[in-house]
Structures are given as C-alpha cells and as structure tokens.
Motif scaffolding. Structure first.
Motif: not given
Length: 683
Positions: A253-268, A327-337
């Motif tokens: 299918g044709n998934p619309g838009r994801t932001q998985r590449i986004f940095t922590v600042e972009a997610l904030k 808070p756990g979401t940003i913490a997870t992304k921050q650790k990976r970044e």
C-alpha cells in the motif's frame, strides 16, 4: 545481516541499536525488498515475479488511500472510508449512498466517480545522480530550491513525453535519494458496491482505533478504458480460507508520511507546536461542521464526509500527541540519537553530521514562527479561485520554473480536479469560509494588513457571504473559461473570489517561498544524517513513507491489553453480540440488511483480524496477501497503540486491523445477495 563498515566492536553494537529495525518494522521500497530478513526470520524468499505481480495489482487513490485490482475485468477493492469521498460526491438529497450503500446490478448501473484517479506503479528508476548534479554545492537554500525544481520538472516531462505515463520524482531518505516513479493512470472509475456506513463504520467513533472490531469497511469499484471495463493482466486471486495466528502476511500500500528520520528537536517541535496547532484546528472544524449539520437532515448529509475526516484526524492526532507527550518516547529517541552522533564524531569522514543536527534544530524554531501564517482558506470555492489565479501566472513561465503542481507532467490531474462535476454546496461554503476568515483574524490579529485586505471592512460572516454570493466558480463552464483563458482573463475578472485570490497571491508566494527554503535546509541536513547512518550501517534500511507504494510484512498475532488476552480474529457472530451488548447506542446498530440476513450468514466466518505489519494513514485500502500472493484481508485501521507509528514503531501491542477476505465474500453473497459480483472476484 547486511554488510557493515569496519568499526570498533563496541561502536558497532551501538550503531546496530540505532539503525536496525525491530520486530516486523519496515515500509520497504519495491525495488529494495527485505529479502534477507524475510528469508532469515520466516523462511520465505519473495521472487521477482511474486513482487512484480503484487506491485502491478496494487493501486493508489489520488483522494488518499490504497486499493488493489481483484479481477481481470477491472474490479478494484478499497475501504468504504477511502471511497467515501466518491460516495459523498455521487449522493444527493434524494440518494444517500453514504447511509444506504449501493449495489450495481449491471454494468449500466455502475456510477462514474466525478474526479477520481487511480495510479498503478509501472516502474521505478533511480535519478539521484542527475538531481544532485543539478544543484550547485555552494547554492543557497533559495537557489537550491530553484535548481532542484527545474531538474525534477525536466525529468518528469521527459518521462511523461516518452512513456505517456504519469511521472513523479519522489524524495527518499530525507533527500539522500530521488526515484522516478512511473504510473499508469485510470481516470474512469465507477462504483460497483458499497455497504451502509452502519456496517462499514460499525461502532462509530467509540470503536475507531480500537480492537476487537467487527467492521465491513470495504467497497468495490471498477476501472474502465475507452468506455469499457479495463482488461487487466495483473490482479489478486482470493484465498478461500481465513488467516490463523502465526501466519505470515504482507501489506502492499501507500503509507502517507512518517517522521522516523526526525531528530529529537524535530519531534519536540511536533509535540510542543505543530500537533497542538493541528488539533486546535481540527476541534474547531469539528464543532463548526456539527453545528452546520443541526440545520437538518440534508445539512447533515452535506457535511458528513468532511466531518468524518475531521473526527478521524482529531482522534489520530490525539493519539500521536499522547505518544510524544510520554517522556519515554523522547528518551528512547534521544538515546538512539546520542549513540549515532557519538559514532559519527569518531569518524573523520562524518564531521559535518553534527552541523546537520544543529541546522535541523534551527529550522524547527523558524517553522514554529510560520505556524498560522497562511492564506489558503480551506474552502472549495476559494481553492478553485487561488488555483485559477496561480495557474494563469505559472503558465507564463518555462516549465522548469513553475510551481510543481502546475508543470506539464501534472496538467491532466490538475484539469481533472478543476473540472470535477462534484457538487459544491453554497450554504456549506459560506459557513466554512466564514470560520476560516474568523480564524485568520485570530491568527494574525485584527490590525494586520492582510486581515484588512481580506475582510474589506466587514465581519467574517458578512464577508464570507459576500464572497460566495459574488462568485460563479461552482459553474464548471466558468472554471473552464479561466482554465482555457490567459493571464489577462484572470487579471480583469470581477469574480469576487478571483479578485480576493489575486490580492492574496503575493502573500501566498511569500509564505510558500519561506516554507520551501526551510524544507530545502532540512532536506540537505537529513541527507547528511542519512549518509552517516548508511556509512555506519552499510545501508539505510527503508525510507520514511512518502505516499508511494511500499511493502510491509508481519504475523497475524494477538496481544495483551489491561491484563487480558486480545485474540487476533473476530467473526460475524461477534458483530451481532457487539450490537446486543450496546443496545440503544446508535453507532452500534447494524443495518437492517444484516439483521434480516442473520440466518443466512455463516456466523463463524472470520470478519476482522490484526497483524504486526508496519502501517500508517494512507495504507487504508491496502491488500493483505499471504505467501502465495493471495488476498486474505483489507487494511482499514490500526489500533490505538499503533498511533505512534508515524515516528516510532513497536509490535508489543500495536497492530494493523483488516477486514478478512472471506468475510467480504460472505457479506457480498449472503447479506447483499450479489452472487454474480462474488463469483467474479479473484477471476
């Protein structure tokens, strides 16, 4: 495991944590399928023939959503809610297809959609080198936008002229790659069958994004060529059995838009600014449309499709924001970044990675300032006016200098939209435009110069009424006059909305230019980050979704919620039980056709199921197939736990929800009495 560049072992393990997908994560390009992962985890190796057949059997709806060919004579399967835009446009005060459903008993009764376009992906070509070569290394963001736009327009026009196919250059991996997608277009699309909304959206807003579900969110259309049902070589055969827990399934299918590449600042930025802004807008529109519907049954019908979209978006964005506020979401992304940035700093060839993160952070601050700066009032009549004004101006320019939607390769789609026969309701347009004008004043302040231009000394309601009463753009022949006319025809027009669009054109272009330059800065920064990930991992896995065809995979699998086991499948018996348990609640009333046919239905037939495939909005209507490429289901939703999938995938509880293929056939045959249609599906 794909080849990794040689690094210290400790760094290697950290980068694996950053870059590798988990569980059944992934929305994969059809020209870069996860063959090794599938072979290693599931013992399945898709052949090129298997992949090509699935790709050519899949379609994209220009209205938003996915579908699939399901017969050799042009039948197309999608969701009821994907088709609802067409159902709404084909409805009238005398014929309510949304509420009552529809069944064409012959080809002559199939109803032509007024402006629907389906796209079949024919080929993919990597044009990265050509696009990158056209942008000077020292180009400013503004110059880069111009240079990139020109080469993309050139590539698309060359391809369209040579192939006759719709040709779109797609940006992937945040700007690290560019692929040319060629599509065969179907613009004669007709409605064959749709159930009642009471069956398709059984449980209403209360059950939306929940599970278990008991929905028949399905619709069948047909594509025509030269006035006759299209003859298709590629279509999906139909499995005659339901799925079982543990089955491997695939979603095309044709998934619309994801932001998985986004940095922590972009997610904030999403968490603190963008998503709250969008939610405020959706809540406002929901109230406005509900109030309009209180005027009577016909008003309710006119507003219903848009209201459903707003309510669906409101609930989806609420879930997304809730995930980011954890808070756990940003913490997870921050650790990976942090892990990625430390590894990049240790590599002499990746010294510009840190500056890319800083640039993205700077862009977020500027994007926040641009929130609310818009002059694109969300009214169909104003959209037509602004498009007409822009089209006339853009046609005066060389193709490579035009705004992208006005280039020659997109002309056919532009014309189809402008000349759509879909009804436009002036009473609804007045209310929508009045609300947009009031919001415009709130966003900019009553003393803003553009507010003065827009209101022209009147209040929002009075001005909206004046503008709608002073336009003839709901007349197709008038729109065609502007489409065929020159820039002078637009400049001398006295149509009230054309005049307003003309006045706002400079501000529209100013805002668009700023946003395009911000996008370009982000694109260049993310390309650097993607290059770092690629060097450290060996490849970049899959790119963020771009509303282009992708393959996802997963298992049919239940899950635990609130200490209870949620089984992966439901059946027709459960639907009738669900109705009985919610007696007296309107959204849980099955339509009369179901209750009348209850004795005819095999109640043990599978109706819905869940799997771990990685999906988001845009996947609605996607076919779900088994190892043999047979259709076993139809994606129509995700559960509430899946709403964070735009930026973070998990398969612990998140599930994709489907209508079972056998359930669709059972309903068509034994509830709707359409044996001939049931017999033709999959053949």
């Amino acid at each position: 495991m794909r080849k990794l560049y040689p690094l210290a072992l400790a760094t290697m393990s950290l980068i694996s944590a950053v870059c590798e997908t988990s569980g059944d994560e992934g929305m994969y390009l059809f020209n870069d399928l996860p063959v090794e992962q599938l072979k290693s985890k599931y013992g399945f190796e898709p052949s090129q023939e298997w992949a090509d057949a699935l790709r050519l059997s899949s379609v994209r709806f220009n209205s938003g959503g996915s579908g699939s060919f399901i017969s050799s004579d042009g039948l197309v399967l999608t969701n009821h809610h994907v088709a609802s835009d067409t159902l709404h446009k084909l409805s009238s005060e005398e014929r309510n297809l949304i509420d009552d459903g529809y069944l064409a008993k012959s080809l002559d009764e199939e109803l032509k959609a007024p402006d629907l376009e389906l796209n079949q992906l024919v080929s993919i070509e990597d044009v990265t080198e050509r696009v990158e070569a056209a942008v000077a290394d020292d180009a400013s963001a503004a110059d880069a936008v111009t240079q990139r736009r020109a080469v993309i327009a050139e590539i698309e026009k060359e391809s369209t002229d040579k192939s006759g196919l719709r040709s779109d250059v797609v940006t992937l991996f945040g700007g690290a790659k560019y692929h040319l997608y060629r599509y065969k277009k179907y613009t004669d699309v007709r409605l064959v069958w749709a159930p009642e909304t009471a069956a398709a959206f059984f449980g209403g807003d209360a059950d939306n994004f929940e599970y278990p579900r008991y929905n028949l969110d399905a619709t069948v259309m047909r594509v025509y060529e030269d006035g006759k049902p299209a003859k298709l070589e590629h279509f999906l055969r139909w499995s005659d059995s339901g799925v079982r827990e543990g089955d491997l399934v695939f979603v095309s299918g044709n998934p619309g838009r994801t932001q998985r590449i986004f940095t922590v600042e972009a997610l904030k930025y999403l968490r603190d600014a963008r998503l709250p802004y969008v939610l405020d807008y959706l809540r406002r529109k929901e109230i406005m449309l509900q109030q309009f519907g209180l005027e009577g049954a016909e008003a309710t019908r006119r507003a219903r499709d848009e209201l459903f979209g707003v309510q669906n978006g409101r609930k989806a964005y609420t879930g997304m924001l809730a995930g980011l506020q954890d808070p756990g979401t940003i913490a997870t992304k921050q650790k990976r970044e942090t892990t990625l940035r430390e590894a990049a700093r240790a590599d002499a060839e990746l010294t510009d990675t840190e500056s890319a993160f800083a640039e993205i952070a700077a862009v977020q601050a500027e994007k926040k300032k641009m929130l609310g700066q818009t002059v694109t009032f969300r009214s169909r009549l104003f959209d037509l006016a602004l498009t007409s004004v822009l089209r006339a101006a853009e046609d005066e320019k060389p193709n490579g200098e035009r705004l992208r939607e006005f280039t020659e390769s997109g002309r056919e789609s532009l014309v189809q939209d402008l000349l759509s026969e879909a009804p436009i309701y002036r009473d609804l347009e007045r209310v929508k435009l009045a609300d947009e004008l009031a919001r415009f004043v709130e966003q900019r302040g009553g003393d803003d110069q553009w507010v003065a231009v827009v209101l022209d000394g009147k209040g929002p309601r009075e001005r909206a009424a004046e503008l709608v009463d002073g336009t003839k753009l709901d007349d197709i022949s008038i729109r065609k006059t502007y489409l065929d006319g020159s820039l002078d025809d637009v400049k001398t027009s006295e149509d009230a909305l054309i005049v307003l669009a003309r006045k706002l054109e400079p501000e529209y272009r100013r805002i668009r230019t700023i946003n395009e330059e911000l996008d370009e800065r982000e694109r260049q920064a993310y390309a650097k980050i993607t290059a770092a990930v690629s060097k450290l991992q060996g490849d970049s896995g899959y790119p963020d979704a771009t509303f282009t065809l992708r393959l996802a995979y997963g298992q049919v699998k239940g899950y635990m919620q609130d200490g209870q086991r949620i089984e992966p499948t439901t059946d027709f018996a459960g639907a009738f039980e669900h109705e009985a348990q919610h007696k007296g609640q309107t959204d849980f009333d099955l339509p009369p056709s179901w209750n009348e046919a209850e004795d005819e239905v095999d109640l043990a037939t599978q109706l819905n199921f869940v799997c771990t495939a990685d999906i988001i909005g845009g996947n609605s209507g996607s076919p779900v197939v088994n190892r043999d490429g047979e259709l076993v289901g139809l994606i129509f939703d995700g559960n509430v736990q899946s709403l964070t999938s735009d930026y973070l995938y998990t398969d612990q509880q998140a599930r994709a929800v489907s209508v079972s293929g056998v359930g669709i056939i059972e309903a068509i045959r034994n509830i709707y009495g359409a044996d001939e249609l049931a017999d033709s599906i999959g053949r």
